[in-house]
Scaffold this motif. Structure first.
Motif, PDB file in Angstrom:
ATOM      1  N   LEU A   1       0.814  -1.212   0.000  1.00  0.00           N
ATOM      2  CA  LEU A   1       0.000   0.000   0.000  1.00  0.00           C
ATOM      3  C   LEU A   1       0.849   1.263   0.000  1.00  0.00           C
ATOM      4  O   LEU A   1       0.407   2.303  -0.498  1.00  0.00           O
ATOM      5  N   LEU A   2       2.067   1.175   0.549  1.00  0.00           N
ATOM      6  CA  LEU A   2       2.934   2.349   0.552  1.00  0.00           C
ATOM      7  C   LEU A   2       3.306   2.793  -0.861  1.00  0.00           C
ATOM      8  O   LEU A   2       3.570   3.975  -1.101  1.00  0.00           O
TER       9      LEU A   2
ATOM     10  N   LEU B   1      -5.552   8.387   0.523  1.00  0.00           N
ATOM     11  CA  LEU B   1      -6.551   7.985   1.510  1.00  0.00           C
ATOM     12  C   LEU B   1      -6.015   8.117   2.930  1.00  0.00           C
ATOM     13  O   LEU B   1      -6.747   8.508   3.843  1.00  0.00           O
ATOM     14  N   LYS B   2      -4.741   7.788   3.111  1.00  0.00           N
ATOM     15  CA  LYS B   2      -4.134   7.936   4.431  1.00  0.00           C
ATOM     16  C   LYS B   2      -4.125   9.392   4.860  1.00  0.00           C
ATOM     17  O   LYS B   2      -4.384   9.719   6.036  1.00  0.00           O
ATOM     18  N   LEU B   3      -3.865  10.295   3.914  1.00  0.00           N
ATOM     19  CA  LEU B   3      -3.885  11.718   4.227  1.00  0.00           C
ATOM     20  C   LEU B   3      -5.291  12.176   4.605  1.00  0.00           C
ATOM     21  O   LEU B   3      -5.472  12.959   5.546  1.00  0.00           O
ATOM     22  N   LEU B   4      -6.306  11.666   3.908  1.00  0.00           N
ATOM     23  CA  LEU B   4      -7.685  12.014   4.238  1.00  0.00           C
ATOM     24  C   LEU B   4      -8.067  11.505   5.632  1.00  0.00           C
ATOM     25  O   LEU B   4      -8.742  12.200   6.397  1.00  0.00           O
TER      26      LEU B   4
ATOM     27  N   LEU C   1      -9.130  10.097  12.415  1.00  0.00           N
ATOM     28  CA  LEU C   1      -9.780   8.832  12.727  1.00  0.00           C
ATOM     29  C   LEU C   1      -8.730   7.777  13.046  1.00  0.00           C
ATOM     30  O   LEU C   1      -7.667   7.727  12.419  1.00  0.00           O
ATOM     31  N   ASN C   2      -9.029   6.938  14.019  1.00  0.00           N
ATOM     32  CA  ASN C   2      -8.142   5.845  14.398  1.00  0.00           C
ATOM     33  C   ASN C   2      -8.391   4.678  13.448  1.00  0.00           C
ATOM     34  O   ASN C   2      -9.046   3.692  13.794  1.00  0.00           O
ATOM     35  N   LEU C   3      -7.857   4.808  12.229  1.00  0.00           N
ATOM     36  CA  LEU C   3      -8.204   3.878  11.160  1.00  0.00           C
ATOM     37  C   LEU C   3      -7.037   3.789  10.192  1.00  0.00           C
ATOM     38  O   LEU C   3      -6.354   4.782   9.923  1.00  0.00           O
ATOM     39  N   THR C   4      -6.784   2.578   9.684  1.00  0.00           N
ATOM     40  CA  THR C   4      -5.785   2.388   8.647  1.00  0.00           C
ATOM     41  C   THR C   4      -6.473   2.262   7.294  1.00  0.00           C
ATOM     42  O   THR C   4      -7.684   2.054   7.204  1.00  0.00           O
ATOM     43  N   VAL C   5      -5.687   2.391   6.247  1.00  0.00           N
ATOM     44  CA  VAL C   5      -6.241   2.303   4.897  1.00  0.00           C
ATOM     45  C   VAL C   5      -6.813   0.908   4.642  1.00  0.00           C
ATOM     46  O   VAL C   5      -7.877   0.761   4.033  1.00  0.00           O
TER      47      VAL C   5
ATOM     48  N   CYS D   1     -19.599   2.782  -0.707  1.00  0.00           N
ATOM     49  CA  CYS D   1     -19.094   4.156  -0.658  1.00  0.00           C
ATOM     50  C   CYS D   1     -19.383   4.846   0.675  1.00  0.00           C
ATOM     51  O   CYS D   1     -18.825   5.925   0.936  1.00  0.00           O
ATOM     52  N   VAL D   2     -20.258   4.260   1.497  1.00  0.00           N
ATOM     53  CA  VAL D   2     -20.638   4.915   2.757  1.00  0.00           C
ATOM     54  C   VAL D   2     -19.442   5.121   3.693  1.00  0.00           C
ATOM     55  O   VAL D   2     -19.295   6.212   4.276  1.00  0.00           O
ATOM     56  N   PRO D   3     -18.529   4.137   3.910  1.00  0.00           N
ATOM     57  CA  PRO D   3     -17.367   4.407   4.774  1.00  0.00           C
ATOM     58  C   PRO D   3     -16.497   5.552   4.270  1.00  0.00           C
ATOM     59  O   PRO D   3     -16.026   6.367   5.072  1.00  0.00           O
ATOM     60  N   PHE D   4     -16.293   5.638   2.949  1.00  0.00           N
ATOM     61  CA  PHE D   4     -15.510   6.743   2.402  1.00  0.00           C
ATOM     62  C   PHE D   4     -16.238   8.068   2.603  1.00  0.00           C
ATOM     63  O   PHE D   4     -15.606   9.094   2.892  1.00  0.00           O
ATOM     64  N   ALA D   5     -17.570   8.049   2.448  1.00  0.00           N
ATOM     65  CA  ALA D   5     -18.352   9.264   2.682  1.00  0.00           C
ATOM     66  C   ALA D   5     -18.257   9.694   4.147  1.00  0.00           C
ATOM     67  O   ALA D   5     -18.217  10.895   4.445  1.00  0.00           O
ATOM     68  N   TYR D   6     -18.217   8.719   5.056  1.00  0.00           N
ATOM     69  CA  TYR D   6     -18.095   9.045   6.479  1.00  0.00           C
ATOM     70  C   TYR D   6     -16.748   9.713   6.766  1.00  0.00           C
ATOM     71  O   TYR D   6     -16.670  10.687   7.534  1.00  0.00           O
ATOM     72  N   VAL D   7     -15.683   9.195   6.149  1.00  0.00           N
ATOM     73  CA  VAL D   7     -14.359   9.800   6.333  1.00  0.00           C
ATOM     74  C   VAL D   7     -14.355  11.236   5.808  1.00  0.00           C
ATOM     75  O   VAL D   7     -13.828  12.155   6.458  1.00  0.00           O
ATOM     76  N   LEU D   8     -14.945  11.454   4.635  1.00  0.00           N
ATOM     77  CA  LEU D   8     -15.004  12.799   4.076  1.00  0.00           C
ATOM     78  C   LEU D   8     -15.847  13.734   4.946  1.00  0.00           C
ATOM     79  O   LEU D   8     -15.515  14.915   5.110  1.00  0.00           O
ATOM     80  N   PHE D   9     -16.926  13.193   5.513  1.00  0.00           N
ATOM     81  CA  PHE D   9     -17.772  14.007   6.383  1.00  0.00           C
ATOM     82  C   PHE D   9     -17.017  14.427   7.642  1.00  0.00           C
ATOM     83  O   PHE D   9     -17.066  15.597   8.046  1.00  0.00           O
ATOM     84  N   LYS D  10     -16.318  13.489   8.283  1.00  0.00           N
ATOM     85  CA  LYS D  10     -15.557  13.814   9.486  1.00  0.00           C
ATOM     86  C   LYS D  10     -14.410  14.779   9.161  1.00  0.00           C
ATOM     87  O   LYS D  10     -14.091  15.671   9.967  1.00  0.00           O
TER      88      LYS D  10
END
Length: 320
Positions: free
Chosen positions: A69-70, A78-81, A87-91, A128-137
């Motif tokens: 992934l690197l 995505l890591k930058l977003l 968020l405590n989340l990995t790609v 797409c909902v998890p990606f939308a959640y990241v963008l919302f936060k």
């Protein structure tokens, strides 16, 4: 109906786990702060003139996937977003949640209709909902940062006027301001203490917080450090400009309230009419809900309605 209930329960469980995983733990924050304080205390007493700062971005807990992934530009973006959303989340976890949501969404759609197109559409939307959640936060955090930025600049200006150094003003913001602006300025202060130059530390801040107002502020600081001048007065003028822009945006929202409400009402009318007609005369609307041709029309209608809402939202977003 039982199968549909099970699938919907699994889908809700997936999103519940996703929300729990993305929440920051207080203990991990305290441990990280203690480790940084120990490192800073060491670098303050050391005589070594060269201090190297290395930061490893964790893409996945699996080493092989992490290395793979690197090398992907999309994964790095995505890591930058995720970092900007705090968020405590990995790609890799984000990809896994997206895949699980897509599968459960497709299974739920298969219980409602046999059409492959509808199954694929609903599965894609669920994925797409998890990606939308990241963008919302991310958007929520950036907006909160921007709302506190004028006050932070004024605090920095007062600190400089009182005779404090520029790095000390960064520390004051980190200690006295609220989140998330305190976290970002604390990170900038710690990067500077760990050996990075002021220019690089501020550029990293502008990358972590991609706001035009902050970029203007960083540029003004860099120009002042090269050409000289009253930095406190410059920061005070930038804060005043940001506050004026907020005032113009609020005035614009007030003047366009009626138009915005009318636009969203027009977007909601088709769905309201379809539901009302079904409740009043179910037999009349049964062709739309049960017939395959009705499913095709529904798919087209949902697509066009979504495009219309996106277009209306784009029109209403006026940049100042």
């Amino acid at each position: 109906m039982l199968y549909l209930t099970i699938v919907l329960f699994c889908l809700c469980l997936t999103y519940g786990i996703f929300l729990i995983v993305t929440r920051k733990k207080a203990e991990s924050r305290v441990q990280m702060k203690q480790r940084l304080e120990q490192v800073l205390s060491y670098t303050a007493n050391t005589t070594d003139p060269e201090v190297r700062l290395k930061r490893d971005e964790l893409m996945s807990e699996i080493p092989m996937l992490h290395q793979w992934l690197l090398n992907l530009p999309t994964a790095n973006k995505l890591k930058l977003l995720i970092d900007q959303a705090d968020l405590n989340l990995t790609v890799m976890k984000l990809f896994l949640f997206s895949g699980a949501a897509g599968v459960f969404g497709a299974l739920a759609a298969s219980m409602l209709t046999p059409m492959l197109a509808m199954i694929l559409i609903l599965g894609t939307i669920s994925a797409c909902v998890p990606f939308a959640y990241v963008l919302f936060k991310r958007k929520e955090r950036l907006n909160k940062f921007l709302a506190d930025l004028p006050e932070a600049l004024e605090l920095m200006s007062r600190a400089l006027a009182a005779g404090h150094a520029f790095t000390e003003s960064l520390k004051m913001i980190a200690e006295e301001m609220a989140e998330p602006i305190a976290t970002e300025f604390r990170r900038t202060y710690e990067e500077h203490n760990l050996g990075l130059s002021t220019k690089i530390a501020l550029e990293n801040l502008a990358v972590r917080v991609p706001l035009v107002d902050l970029r203007i502020c960083v540029t003004a600081i860099m120009i002042q450090r090269e050409t000289g001048g009253n930095l406190g007065e410059i920061l005070e003028k930038v804060a005043h400009t940001i506050r004026d822009r907020f005032r113009i945006i609020e005035d614009l929202k007030t003047l366009t309230t009626q138009s915005r409400i009318s636009a969203w009402l027009l977007c909601a009318v088709p769905a309201f009419i379809a539901v009302s007609a079904t409740m009043v005369n179910p037999e009349y609307m049964s062709v739309l809900w049960d017939d395959p041709r009705g499913h095709t029309l529904l798919a087209i209608a949902v697509t066009l309605q979504t495009l219309g809402m996106v277009w209306v939202r784009k029109i209403l977003q006026i940049k100042i």
